[in-house]
Design an enzyme around this catalytic site. Structure first.
Site, PDB file in Angstrom:
ATOM      1  N   ASP A  67      17.541   7.810  50.243  1.00  0.00           N
ATOM      2  CA  ASP A  67      18.076   6.589  49.663  1.00  0.00           C
ATOM      3  C   ASP A  67      19.298   6.216  50.518  1.00  0.00           C
ATOM      4  OD1 ASP A  67      18.718   4.600  47.663  1.00  0.00           O
ATOM      5  OD2 ASP A  67      20.282   5.971  46.968  1.00  0.00           O
ATOM      6  N   LEU A  68      19.773   4.994  50.402  1.00  0.00           N
ATOM      7  CA  LEU A  68      20.915   4.572  51.226  1.00  0.00           C
ATOM      8  C   LEU A  68      22.243   4.611  50.452  1.00  0.00           C
ATOM      9  CD1 LEU A  68      22.002   3.249  53.902  1.00  0.00           C
ATOM     10  CD2 LEU A  68      21.574   1.052  52.802  1.00  0.00           C
ATOM     11  N   ASP A  69      22.355   3.676  49.483  1.00  0.00           N
ATOM     12  CA  ASP A  69      23.620   3.520  48.761  1.00  0.00           C
ATOM     13  C   ASP A  69      23.916   4.769  47.931  1.00  0.00           C
ATOM     14  OD1 ASP A  69      24.321   0.583  49.248  1.00  0.00           O
ATOM     15  OD2 ASP A  69      22.267   0.408  48.520  1.00  0.00           O
ATOM     16  N   THR A 106      28.456   2.689  49.326  1.00  0.00           N
ATOM     17  CA  THR A 106      28.572   1.236  49.153  1.00  0.00           C
ATOM     18  C   THR A 106      28.694   0.844  47.688  1.00  0.00           C
ATOM     19  OG1 THR A 106      26.213   1.351  49.491  1.00  0.00           O
ATOM     20  CG2 THR A 106      27.497   0.333  51.252  1.00  0.00           C
ATOM     21  N   LYS A 152      23.221   1.632  39.728  1.00  0.00           N
ATOM     22  CA  LYS A 152      22.792   2.431  40.877  1.00  0.00           C
ATOM     23  C   LYS A 152      21.270   2.490  40.976  1.00  0.00           C
ATOM     24  CE  LYS A 152      26.958   5.065  41.509  1.00  0.00           C
ATOM     25  NZ  LYS A 152      27.645   6.354  41.410  1.00  0.00           N
ATOM     26  N   SER A 188      15.073   2.492  50.161  1.00  0.00           N
ATOM     27  CA  SER A 188      16.201   1.902  49.424  1.00  0.00           C
ATOM     28  C   SER A 188      15.795   0.623  48.717  1.00  0.00           C
ATOM     29  CB  SER A 188      17.322   1.587  50.424  1.00  0.00           C
ATOM     30  OG  SER A 188      18.282   0.737  49.849  1.00  0.00           O
ATOM     31  N   ALA A 189      16.446   0.347  47.581  1.00  0.00           N
ATOM     32  CA  ALA A 189      16.197  -0.900  46.858  1.00  0.00           C
ATOM     33  C   ALA A 189      16.968  -2.065  47.474  1.00  0.00           C
ATOM     34  CB  ALA A 189      16.620  -0.732  45.397  1.00  0.00           C
ATOM     35  N   LYS A 239      12.541   1.089  41.484  1.00  0.00           N
ATOM     36  CA  LYS A 239      12.666   2.448  40.971  1.00  0.00           C
ATOM     37  C   LYS A 239      12.973   2.338  39.479  1.00  0.00           C
ATOM     38  CE  LYS A 239      14.842   3.784  45.356  1.00  0.00           C
ATOM     39  NZ  LYS A 239      16.094   4.138  46.044  1.00  0.00           N
ATOM     40  N   GLU A 295      18.364  11.456  46.678  1.00  0.00           N
ATOM     41  CA  GLU A 295      18.700  10.328  45.793  1.00  0.00           C
ATOM     42  C   GLU A 295      19.973  10.587  44.988  1.00  0.00           C
ATOM     43  OE1 GLU A 295      18.445   7.514  44.334  1.00  0.00           O
ATOM     44  OE2 GLU A 295      16.691   6.612  45.259  1.00  0.00           O
ATOM     45  N   ASP A 296      20.725   9.521  44.708  1.00  0.00           N
ATOM     46  CA  ASP A 296      21.916   9.676  43.862  1.00  0.00           C
ATOM     47  C   ASP A 296      21.748   9.006  42.496  1.00  0.00           C
ATOM     48  OD1 ASP A 296      22.009   7.020  44.937  1.00  0.00           O
ATOM     49  OD2 ASP A 296      24.072   6.901  44.203  1.00  0.00           O
TER      50      ASP A 296
HETATM   51  C1  G6P Z   1      20.831  -0.028  45.787  1.00  0.00           C
HETATM   52  C2  G6P Z   1      22.104   0.091  44.990  1.00  0.00           C
HETATM   53  C3  G6P Z   1      22.120  -0.911  43.851  1.00  0.00           C
HETATM   54  C4  G6P Z   1      21.864  -2.310  44.392  1.00  0.00           C
HETATM   55  C5  G6P Z   1      20.515  -2.343  45.093  1.00  0.00           C
HETATM   56  C6  G6P Z   1      20.202  -3.708  45.695  1.00  0.00           C
HETATM   57  O1  G6P Z   1      19.790   0.524  45.094  1.00  0.00           O
HETATM   58  O2  G6P Z   1      22.246   1.397  44.463  1.00  0.00           O
HETATM   59  O3  G6P Z   1      23.365  -0.854  43.204  1.00  0.00           O
HETATM   60  O4  G6P Z   1      21.895  -3.254  43.346  1.00  0.00           O
HETATM   61  O5  G6P Z   1      20.511  -1.379  46.138  1.00  0.00           O
HETATM   62  O6  G6P Z   1      21.091  -3.947  46.754  1.00  0.00           O
HETATM   63  P1  G6P Z   1      21.244  -5.313  47.534  1.00  0.00           P
HETATM   64  O7  G6P Z   1      22.029  -4.912  48.764  1.00  0.00           O
HETATM   65  O8  G6P Z   1      19.872  -5.803  47.883  1.00  0.00           O
HETATM   66  O9  G6P Z   1      21.971  -6.257  46.643  1.00  0.00           O
HETATM   67 MG    MG Z   2      21.504   5.101  45.634  1.00  0.00          MG
END
Ligand code: G6P
Ligand code: MG
Length: 220
Positions: free
Chosen positions: A9-11, A17, A45, A114-115, A145, A169-170
């Protein structure tokens, strides 16, 4: 022996972030006349931008027209983008690089799952693009997710069966998504929050080479 696929996952896993997402959502909430706390931000998240706005409006008890909804989505993202504009390698979370370098050294296939629709520009800013064989982000998925879609697409593109994939994943929803995909889930964060994960570490500094060797199948 089959290769193991690694999906990150990224964030909150690679970069922190969440604090920038929080500031941008809080600004919008304040403009709409209510408070938005760090605690409430936990609910965001792993959740898509659109769903986050729906939750935010529920928190503030604000009704929105279609037009307002779309405008606020754009506004939040513009604020977020200006907050991450100056991001650089210094924002990579501790020992993420150590793990990525270990996996690269052993020729393990690596994906991002990542989402976020901002995943690519963020990876570019922190100069990590070269580590990823595959990038699946919020622009590629229809189901958020805890639906396993994002990780299943990543596994397919890596050419690794889901059962041979490992996900870092977090978010609670992200751990559920990994479990739903039939993958091994590793939580990064609080073990009480991420109780459904197979393993949990507070952060990557807690992951040693012995554990990594196990993951890549070098030791039992
Ligand atoms: C991640 C973060 C979420 C965020 C989502 C969409 O999953 O954990 O907090 O809302 O990405 O991010 P974006 O950059 O597309 O707004
Ligand atoms: Mg995350």
């Amino acid at each position: 022996m089959n290769k193991t696929g690694f999906i990150f996952d990224l964030d909150g896993v690679i970069v922190d972030t969440a604090k920038y997402h929080y500031l941008a959502w809080r600004k919008l909430a304040n403009e709409l006349g209510f408070e938005f706390t760090q605690e409430q931000n936990e609910l965001f998240k792993g959740v898509s931008r659109k769903r986050c706005l729906e939750i935010l409006l529920e928190i503030g008890n604000v009704k929105a027209s279609q037009e307002q909804f779309s405008r606020w989505l754009v506004e939040k993202n513009e604020d977020y983008l200006s907050l991450i504009e100056e991001m650089d390698e210094s924002e990579i979370l501790p020992d993420v690089l150590k793990v990525l370098q270990f996996l690269k050294k052993h020729n393990m296939p690596i994906a991002l799952g990542s989402a976020s629709k901002n995943a690519r520009p963020i990876l570019e800013k922190v100069k990590l693009m070269d580590y990823f064989d595959v990038i699946v982000d919020g622009t590629h998925v229809a189901k958020a997710k805890p639906d396993p879609e994002v990780f299943l697409i990543a596994a397919k593109q890596l050419g690794v069966p889901p059962k041979d994939c490992i996900v870092f994943e977090d978010a609670v929803a992200g751990i559920e998504a990994a479990n739903n995909a039939g993958m091994l889930s590793i939580g990064i964060g609080d073990d009480k929050v991420l109780a459904e994960a197979k393993f949990v570490f507070a952060n990557f500094t807690e992951i040693d080479n012995q554990f990594l060797n196990k993951l890549i199948g070098l030791t039992p």
